[in-house]
Write a protein that holds these residues in place. Structure first.
Motif, PDB file in Angstrom:
ATOM      1  N   HIS A 118       2.276   2.193  -3.497  1.00  0.00           N
ATOM      2  CA  HIS A 118       1.313   2.787  -4.531  1.00  0.00           C
ATOM      3  C   HIS A 118       0.524   3.792  -3.974  1.00  0.00           C
ATOM      4  N   ASP A 119       0.419   4.092  -2.528  1.00  0.00           N
ATOM      5  CA  ASP A 119      -0.554   5.128  -1.975  1.00  0.00           C
ATOM      6  C   ASP A 119       0.188   5.640  -0.536  1.00  0.00           C
ATOM      7  N   ALA A 135     -10.683  -6.906   4.081  1.00  0.00           N
ATOM      8  CA  ALA A 135     -10.864  -5.554   4.026  1.00  0.00           C
ATOM      9  C   ALA A 135      -9.137  -5.065   3.644  1.00  0.00           C
ATOM     10  N   LEU A 136      -8.320  -5.789   4.487  1.00  0.00           N
ATOM     11  CA  LEU A 136      -6.825  -5.385   3.787  1.00  0.00           C
ATOM     12  C   LEU A 136      -6.772  -5.591   2.311  1.00  0.00           C
ATOM     13  N   ALA A 143      -5.077   0.649  -3.522  1.00  0.00           N
ATOM     14  CA  ALA A 143      -4.124   1.211  -3.727  1.00  0.00           C
ATOM     15  C   ALA A 143      -3.262   0.872  -4.896  1.00  0.00           C
ATOM     16  N   LEU A 152      -8.262  -2.819   0.485  1.00  0.00           N
ATOM     17  CA  LEU A 152      -7.021  -1.605   0.562  1.00  0.00           C
ATOM     18  C   LEU A 152      -6.075  -1.746  -0.298  1.00  0.00           C
ATOM     19  N   VAL A 153      -5.335  -3.060  -0.300  1.00  0.00           N
ATOM     20  CA  VAL A 153      -4.340  -3.154  -1.340  1.00  0.00           C
ATOM     21  C   VAL A 153      -4.759  -3.045  -2.590  1.00  0.00           C
ATOM     22  N   VAL A 164       0.687  -1.212  -0.052  1.00  0.00           N
ATOM     23  CA  VAL A 164       0.001   0.051  -0.103  1.00  0.00           C
ATOM     24  C   VAL A 164       0.832   1.312   0.041  1.00  0.00           C
TER      25      VAL A 164
END
Lengths: 498, 85
Positions: free
Chosen positions: A59-60, B71-72, B79, B75-76, A56
């Motif tokens: 990328h962000d 949920a993770l 992103a 999120l990945v 993550v």
């Protein structure tokens, strides 16, 4: 309802088997939960979970902190759900519970075995003491006979056994103690008993009731009685009636009604074979055997006599059993069902029940007949090694001394149901009588109470038994073929010493 | 296998574990039929029922953990998709 049901599918042994299964199920569940705990604890160390925050962030960057927080939360959540307050702790609690249940079942069994051993020792000791007091007891009994006459004394004994049925338990349960106790009472008794034991192949002193019966039977044989094979060598069967088409036995009472008819001494030495057609075209077979009909210690041509009783209780083969087998085989052959594997129910009152148990225990008989059920009325059959796959129903009256003669309670197992009825003061003879308590009329009433209990569905043991007996007694109204056979001993031999 | 797939596989394993816990709870509830009529038997039935309830709660917590992992994974994915856009 005055019947008491023990054993069977709802009995103590079934409950203990149930406990064993429950303990095993809990322990297995504990193992599964332990595996789940290990699996859940691995989530916090999962490479994908731990790499997620970096992916993550790459990328962000703005979402990186949130992702790292989620990863930490997942690791903590994983530890919580798998740890001592989660699955691992639950696995330990389940293992402890499973162990407790297994220990409880073992404890119940050990306590039951210890109580049985203690009672047996107590009976042996009491009867050993009774042997010492035998001369005094004999004097009292003779005085009783002199005062009241033999018939009056017998009536008193009949009433005494009815009112105090435990006396039979004490006497038969301590038979080995009694025989041991008689030995040292005087040198002549010791010599005769030792000689009888040697002839019977029993190591002196006898250690079991069965060995004690062997010694007593040998003692009687020395006096020229009770030995079937010394007087007769064969048996034959002949049809007493043409095969008759009659309504199928209606429940247990229908089966016991047959026992009442076979007990008719105007037409003795009969066995009854009933072919019950089944919906699939096969048949179920009932072999009904009568009770003792001849009490002469010297065996005659009727094989349902006292010598057969003694032979059965010492585990010997009998011509009565051979005759019953021949009758069943003849009926099956006549119907073209020999070797068909049709189920067979063996039933009988008193000696008939002992014969039924003896045949069901015989590997040779079972190799050619698929025995699925045994029903006995007033029969001492506890010591017979009837296979567990055979459903046994034993009817006994509390005041009937005969089923107590083996000095053993019937095995408590899921396939052996014992029904006891307390006759209270209401015997068929209208007065306390152990003889009446043994009669078939009382057992017919008991069977009706069992049928009522089955219909009411209050006893799991009786409900399960009824299901297994349905091919034989659950087809009321269906026409069945019933054949009576006369069984007679043949080939008389000259008794030794005559 | 990329990280998102790894996370979804992980979540599926956790859901399978939750299902096993539900089965275990059902197995414990089935012990209600055990014929043990005594004070100890009553205690056993109470404990079996408690364990069944605890296992159902655990199954719920495992489902919740699986949802966290999913949920993770989302999120990945978000992103990665945002970066591609």
């Amino acid at each position: 309802m005055t019947i008491d049901v023990t054993g069977g599918a709802g009995g103590t042994a079934a409950e203990l088997d149930d406990l064993d299964r429950a303990g095993g199920a809990v322990a297995r569940t504990g193992v599964t939960v332990g595996q789940v705990a290990a699996s859940l604890s691995a989530v916090g160390w999962d490479p994908a979970v731990n790499a997620a925050a970096f992916v993550v962030a790459r990328h962000d960057l703005a979402s990186a902190a949130g992702a790292a927080g989620r990863v930490t939360l997942i690791a903590l959540h994983s530890l919580s759900v798998s740890g001592p307050d989660g699955a691992a702790g639950e696995a330990v609690r389940l293992a402890a519970l499973g162990g407790s249940v297994a220990a409880a079942a073992a404890g119940y069994r050990a306590a039951d075995a210890a109580a049985a051993a203690a009672l047996d020792d107590l009976q042996d000791t009491a009867m050993g003491l009774a042997a010492d007091a035998l001369p005094l007891l004999a004097t009292v009994a003779l005085a009783d006979v002199a005062l009241e006459g033999p018939e009056g004394a017998l009536h008193r004994l009949d009433a005494l056994v009815y009112d105090q049925p435990w006396l039979v338990d004490a006497a038969t349960g301590g038979l080995d103690g009694l025989v041991r106790g008689l030995g040292p009472s005087d040198p002549a008794s010791a010599f005769v008993l030792g000689f009888a034991a040697a002839r019977a192949g029993v190591t002196w002193p006898p250690r079991t009731e069965e060995d004690a019966v062997r010694v007593i039977a040998e003692l009687a044989a020395l006096g020229g009685g009770l030995e079937e094979d010394a007087a007769w060598s064969g048996v034959e069967v002949g049809e007493a009636t043409r095969p008759a088409t009659v309504p199928a036995p209606d429940g247990l009472a229908g089966l016991v009604a047959d026992a009442v008819e076979l007990g008719d001494l105007d037409d003795p030495a009969r066995v009854r074979v009933t072919q019950v057609p089944q919906p699939d075209g096969s048949s179920a077979w009932i072999l009904q055997l009568p009770g003792t009909q001849d009490w002469d210690p010297h065996p005659g041509d009727n094989p349902f006599d006292l010598s057969t009783n003694v032979a059965l209780m010492t585990g010997e083969a009998t011509l009565a059993a051979a005759g019953g087998t021949m009758a069943l085989d003849d009926a099956m052959a006549a119907a073209g069902r020999s070797g068909s594997g049709d189920p067979v129910l063996l039933a009988g009152h008193s000696q008939g029940g002992i014969l039924a148990a003896s045949l069901a225990s015989s590997a040779a008989f079972r190799s050619t007949h698929r025995v699925t059920g045994v029903v006995t009325m007033g029969s001492p059959i506890a010591q017979f090694p009837i296979p567990k796959e055979v459903q046994v129903l034993s009817l006994e009256h509390v005041q009937d001394p005969v089923p107590r003669l083996d000095a053993l309670p019937n095995p408590d197992r899921p396939t052996w149901t014992t029904v006891r009825r307390d006759l209270g003061r209401g015997t068929p003879r209208g007065r306390p009588s152990a003889v009446a308590a043994h009669g078939t009329a009382g057992y017919l009433q008991t069977a009706k109470e069992v049928d009522a209990a089955v219909a009411a569905g209050g006893s799991r043991s009786l409900t399960v038994w009824s299901g297994t007996a349905a091919p034989f007694v659950g087809r009321a109204g269906t026409p069945v073929v019933s054949t009576d056979y006369h069984v007679r001993r043949t080939d008389p031999m000259t008794p030794p010493g005559r | 296998m990329d990280v998102e797939e790894g996370l979804r596989a992980c979540a599926a394993r956790v859901r399978a574990d939750a299902a096993r816990l539900v089965s275990c709870a059902a197995a414990m509830s089935a012990l209600d039929g055990v014929a043990w009529r005594s004070a100890a038997g009553d205690l056993f039935h109470v404990q079996a029922a408690q364990r069944a309830a605890a296992l159902r709660v655990l199954a719920g917590r495992a489902e919740s953990l699986a949802a966290d992992v999913e949920a993770l994974a989302m999120l990945v994915r978000a992103a990665e998709e945002g970066d591609h856009r």
